[in-house]
Design an enzyme around this catalytic site. Structure first.
Site, PDB file in Angstrom:
ATOM      1  N   TYR A  74      -7.003  87.549 111.040  1.00 27.21           N
ATOM      2  CA  TYR A  74      -6.398  87.213 112.322  1.00 27.21           C
ATOM      3  C   TYR A  74      -6.065  88.491 113.070  1.00 27.21           C
ATOM      4  O   TYR A  74      -5.647  89.479 112.461  1.00 27.21           O
ATOM      5  CB  TYR A  74      -5.126  86.380 112.099  1.00 27.21           C
ATOM      6  CG  TYR A  74      -5.449  85.039 111.508  1.00 27.21           C
ATOM      7  CD1 TYR A  74      -5.589  83.920 112.316  1.00 27.21           C
ATOM      8  CD2 TYR A  74      -5.674  84.897 110.139  1.00 27.21           C
ATOM      9  CE1 TYR A  74      -5.932  82.683 111.775  1.00 27.21           C
ATOM     10  CE2 TYR A  74      -6.017  83.669 109.599  1.00 27.21           C
ATOM     11  CZ  TYR A  74      -6.143  82.575 110.412  1.00 27.21           C
ATOM     12  OH  TYR A  74      -6.493  81.361 109.879  1.00 27.21           O
ATOM     13  N   LYS A 111     -16.623  83.143 114.901  1.00 25.32           N
ATOM     14  CA  LYS A 111     -15.931  84.356 114.493  1.00 25.32           C
ATOM     15  C   LYS A 111     -16.929  85.505 114.514  1.00 25.32           C
ATOM     16  O   LYS A 111     -18.129  85.295 114.537  1.00 25.32           O
ATOM     17  CB  LYS A 111     -15.341  84.187 113.091  1.00 25.32           C
ATOM     18  CG  LYS A 111     -14.228  83.158 113.067  1.00 25.32           C
ATOM     19  CD  LYS A 111     -13.852  82.752 111.683  1.00 25.32           C
ATOM     20  CE  LYS A 111     -12.840  81.653 111.635  1.00 25.32           C
ATOM     21  NZ  LYS A 111     -12.840  80.664 112.672  1.00 25.32           N
ATOM     22  N   HIS A 133      -7.062  80.854 116.023  1.00 23.64           N
ATOM     23  CA  HIS A 133      -8.099  80.971 114.995  1.00 23.64           C
ATOM     24  C   HIS A 133      -8.279  82.424 114.579  1.00 23.64           C
ATOM     25  O   HIS A 133      -7.949  83.347 115.322  1.00 23.64           O
ATOM     26  CB  HIS A 133      -9.422  80.410 115.519  1.00 23.64           C
ATOM     27  CG  HIS A 133      -9.356  78.950 115.807  1.00 23.64           C
ATOM     28  ND1 HIS A 133      -9.388  78.003 114.815  1.00 23.64           N
ATOM     29  CD2 HIS A 133      -9.230  78.276 116.975  1.00 23.64           C
ATOM     30  CE1 HIS A 133      -9.296  76.803 115.355  1.00 23.64           C
ATOM     31  NE2 HIS A 133      -9.190  76.933 116.668  1.00 23.64           N
TER      32      HIS A 133
END
Length: 178
Positions: free
Chosen positions: A114, A155, A124
């Site tokens: 994170y 991501k 997220h």
């Protein structure tokens, strides 16, 4: 108002799991920096989290009633988890840089990370991370698969390369549209 600092507390190493009761100290540590996961009335810790907490003198790790020292825990963890030391180097480096790092097995990666200041549940993860030893190699197909997983989970891919001294270099990869 100053944050509360948790006192040192005991966590239990049993087979391949590490856990503690939901003590005040464990809850403070979880609330402040997301160490552990609340599971069925206890806090469960990954092996890398446990070692970092031991190294920082935040916990005692007990196996039955015996306190484990750093090297004892490392040797036991290496029997449980493949590439434990490489993963620990990356986990420790990222945590020391101010990131919250959690496991990412359901994404097919070792960790999810994170951005600084973000806790799981607030937003997220920004990256999925694959720790690798500097001397290891993988094919372009392996690399493409890792990148595809990162892209499909929205991501960025972070390859964390650990050298023989335990220093970590990071390589970020993401899809772009030309």
């Amino acid at each position: 108002m100053a944050e509360k600092k948790a006192r040192k507390y005991n966590i239990i190493f049993s087979k391949d799991r590490v856990y503690s009761d939901q003590t005040k100290e464990a809850k403070i540590l979880y609330d402040q920096s997301r160490f552990g996961e609340p599971v069925e009335g206890k806090f469960q810790y990954s092996l890398v989290e446990s070692l970092l907490l031991l190294e920082k003198a935040r916990v005692n790790i007990l196996d039955k009633k015996k306190k484990l020292k750093f090297d004892d825990f490392v040797s036991r963890a290496e029997k449980v988890e493949k590439n434990f030391w490489i993963k620990y180097c990356v986990f420790s480096d990222l945590r020391n840089r101010g990131y919250i790092v959690k496991t990412a097995l359901k994404f097919g990666a070792d960790f999810r990370v994170y951005d600084r200041g973000i806790k799981p549940g607030e937003d997220h993860a920004k990256w999925i991370v694959y720790p690798v030893k500097e001397s290891s190699s993988f094919t372009w197909y392996d690399f493409a698969a890792k990148n595809r997983v990162a892209h499909s989970t929205r991501k960025k891919l972070l390859l964390a390369v650990v050298d023989d001294e335990g220093d970590v270099s990071y390589w970020e990869s993401s899809w772009i549209k030309p």
